[in-house]
Design an enzyme around this catalytic site. Structure first.
Site, PDB file in Angstrom:
ATOM      1  N   GLU A   1      -2.553  -2.473  -9.274  1.00 38.98           N
ATOM      2  CA  GLU A   1      -1.327  -1.698  -9.392  1.00 38.98           C
ATOM      3  C   GLU A   1      -1.226  -0.983 -10.739  1.00 38.98           C
ATOM      4  O   GLU A   1      -0.151  -0.565 -11.169  1.00 38.98           O
ATOM      5  CB  GLU A   1      -0.111  -2.608  -9.202  1.00 38.98           C
ATOM      6  CG  GLU A   1       0.071  -3.682 -10.269  1.00 38.98           C
ATOM      7  CD  GLU A   1      -0.649  -4.983  -9.928  1.00 38.98           C
ATOM      8  OE1 GLU A   1      -0.227  -6.030 -10.435  1.00 38.98           O
ATOM      9  OE2 GLU A   1      -1.622  -4.936  -9.147  1.00 38.98           O
TER      10      GLU A   1
ATOM     11  N   ASP B   1       0.827  -1.209   0.000  1.00 39.22           N
ATOM     12  CA  ASP B   1       0.000   0.000   0.000  1.00 39.22           C
ATOM     13  C   ASP B   1       0.863   1.261   0.000  1.00 39.22           C
ATOM     14  O   ASP B   1       0.536   2.261  -0.652  1.00 39.22           O
ATOM     15  CB  ASP B   1      -0.923   0.012   1.227  1.00 39.22           C
ATOM     16  CG  ASP B   1      -2.034  -1.027   1.125  1.00 39.22           C
ATOM     17  OD1 ASP B   1      -2.221  -1.588   0.031  1.00 39.22           O
ATOM     18  OD2 ASP B   1      -2.705  -1.267   2.154  1.00 39.22           O
TER      19      ASP B   1
END
Length: 604
Positions: free
Chosen positions: A527, A501
């Site tokens: 992502e 994260d």
């Protein structure tokens, strides 16, 4: 002051060294005007004045007498500039009068005045404005003009277009004046200038002179109350067809219960539409309801502008402008002209004089209630509604004692009902503001990716849809960058999801540094990140992608170490469906992956 049974006359000097002299007359009928032409005081002032301006304000000006009246005036006052305009109410000594003819004599000892006028029909406004502007610049010189007084038949023309045509020749010269109106003659209005009557036309008085000073102030007093609505369709610039895609008049019926009956116009005057133009709020007063529930407004609007329903607050109309009156009083005027929108008269009713009468304590104040007010300078000059424009003039310097004015004991207070109305309007305005703020915050939450703070996929799809529409219409092309972090799964597996994260957030910060203007960045999923660049081709987007790739590779991601990404880049093609565009950028991204990652592939 001489007061007779049938007419009044006001004489007052401004403070300090008096050079300009202004006097007012208030007649029951024009047959009494002949006495002015023999007035020894007026004739004496005319002999020692360089310029004389005589203005007529009345609803029932007779067009048939314009030419002989002008000739008669010029016999007594050779070279005098004579103008007249029909009104929806006259202002004399700062107070509303009805069914009267107000005549203003202004004598200028050193200043020079020029009168220009032209017929102007609908569709000719920009060209007529251009010719008037050029004529003023050629005759006077734009750098010498201190101000322009403009009268026009704005009910039958687009006043904004007329001003737009004049603007190019006049630089920052202040413009002030009014649109003709009338409560007589079945509402017919016109302008008189130099012995001519213009049913469709405009008249301009240009003021110049080293000793002349002009100060102009305006104020509105109406405040926006409703949510913002977008003008989505217009007929011509003065007809609003739809707001937020809904027939414009339905807004008044929905929020205010104003139905399409014989009182529609009177009710709407109290609730103009408010919009932002530059750094000013301006009003647009609906004057009638047209086909398919369209609205005819008194001045121009533009597609895409945001408007709100406004409401007049008596406190702001009558009390808050005291600083404006005192500002003009400190200027030490020797004459004041007032141009106030008709809707102010209707709204204030018996309290109408509370906002204007205080001007009379500084200088003779006269004017009219209008169909639109002209005010501004440079790019900011425009036609207003629901405003009061006050014009103060003086020849000569101010006295040293002018800095501080005594506090007025005649401060307008309004009625108890007005005070209650102001408080209610304040309450509604605050509530609407709070709801709008909450809505903005909700919209932001709905359009933002919670982890990274970038646009979420929904917002990016909206931006992409708009870009596709512009590309299809030929307005502008755009480019896309799709990037995917390399071996992101390994980061999560090795260092944990909290570390993953952190990588996503740091990547987002880097992308945010390039966003703004024509560049929008968002999280596309997992992502993956998408960058949309307006007005760009594939090569330009490729250079930006390479810059981001290098910055990412050089960034210290702490626990995760070095992180790289692969980039696919492409640009829109005319007539291409969005699915095909995305297949091309996606194929380019996977070509970068297959080619060894940490690289940019541009698909032409």
């Amino acid at each position: 002051m001489h007061i007779g049974r049938e007419f009044h006359k006001t004489v007052r000097f401004g403070g300090g060294l008096v050079i300009m002299f202004q006097t007012l007359f208030n007649f029951a009928g024009m047959e009494q005007f002949g006495a002015c032409l023999k007035d020894p005081e007026l004739l004496a002032h005319a002999r020692r004045s360089r310029s004389v301006l005589i203005q007529f304000f009345a609803s029932a000006l007779d067009p048939a007498v314009s030419e002989p009246l002008h000739a008669e005036i010029c016999r007594s006052f050779p070279g005098a500039i004579v103008t007249g305009i029909t009104t929806s109410g006259e202002i004399y000594e700062g107070q509303f009068v009805f069914h009267r003819t107000v005549v203003v004599f202004s004598f200028f000892e050193t200043s020079e005045l020029h009168l220009l006028s032209e017929p102007c029909r609908k569709g000719e406004e920009a060209e007529v404005g251009r010719r008037l502007g050029l004529a003023i610049a050629e005759r006077v010189g734009s750098s010498s003009v201190k101000g322009l007084l403009l009268y026009a038949t704005s009910q039958r023309m687009d006043g904004a277009e007329l001003l737009g045509g004049m603007r190019g020749s006049l630089g920052s010269v202040p413009v002030f004046g009014a649109g003709a109106a009338s409560y007589d003659n079945n509402g017919a209005s016109w302008v008189m200038a130099g012995g001519k009557t213009y049913w469709d036309g405009a008249a301009v008085v240009a003021f110049s002179g080293d000793e002349l000073e002009i100060k102009v102030r305006d104020y509105m007093g109406w405040e926006p109350l409703s949510r913002k609505m977008t003008v989505t369709e217009i007929g011509d610039p003065k007809w609003i067809k739809t707001l937020d895609g809904v027939p414009a008049a339905e807004v008044y019926e929905k929020y205010l219960g104003i139905r399409n009956d014989e009182n529609f116009f009177q009710h709407m005057l109290e609730f103009p539409l408010i919009l932002q133009r530059g750094d000013k709020l301006v009003a647009r007063v609906p004057v009638s309801r047209g086909e398919n529930d369209s609205l005819h407004v008194a001045a121009d609007v533009r597609v895409g502008e945001q408007v709100r329903l406004g409401y007049g607050t008596p406190h702001h109309i009558m009390i808050a402008p005291e600083d404006i009156r005192n500002d003009l009083g400190g200027f030490e005027p020797q004459g004041i002209m007032l141009f106030s929108c008709y809707c102010r008269q209707v709204y204030l009713q018996e309290a109408v004089n509370l906002e204007t009468k205080a001007f009379q304590q500084f200088a003779p104040a006269a004017g009219m209630y209008t169909y639109g007010e002209f005010y501004g300078q440079g790019e900011e000059v425009q036609m207003h509604n629901a405003s009061l424009v006050a014009v103060a003039m003086r020849e000569g310097r101010q006295t040293e004692s002018s800095a501080a004015l005594p506090e007025s004991s005649d401060r307008p207070t309004g009625t108890k009902q007005m005070e209650m109305t102001s408080r209610l309007a304040k309450f509604v305005g605050v509530v609407v503001g709070e709801l709008e703020q909450a809505n903005r915050e909700m919209q932001q939450l709905m359009q933002t990716d919670r982890l990274t703070g970038l646009h979420n996929r929904g917002k990016m799809e909206d931006l992409l849809s708009g870009a596709m529409q512009r590309a299809e219409s030929g307005e502008e092309a755009f480019a896309l960058i799709l990037l995917d972090l390399d071996r992101f799964k390994d980061i999560n597996d090795t260092h944990g999801h909290l570390s993953g994260d952190a990588v996503l957030r740091r990547t987002a910060q880097l992308l945010q540094g390039h966003a703004g203007g024509t560049v929008a960045a968002g999280r596309w999923g997992g992502e993956e990140f998408l960058i949309l660049i307006r007005a760009a081709d594939a090569q330009q987007a490729g250079r930006l992608a390479e810059q981001i790739r290098a910055e990412l590779e050089q960034t210290d991601f702490q626990e995760a170490g070095t992180v790289t990404a692969s980039f696919g880049v492409t640009a829109s093609a005319a007539g291409e469906p969005v699915r095909q565009l995305f297949k091309r950028v996606d194929d380019a991204l996977y070509a970068a992956k297959r080619g060894g990652r940490n690289r940019v592939v541009v698909a032409e």
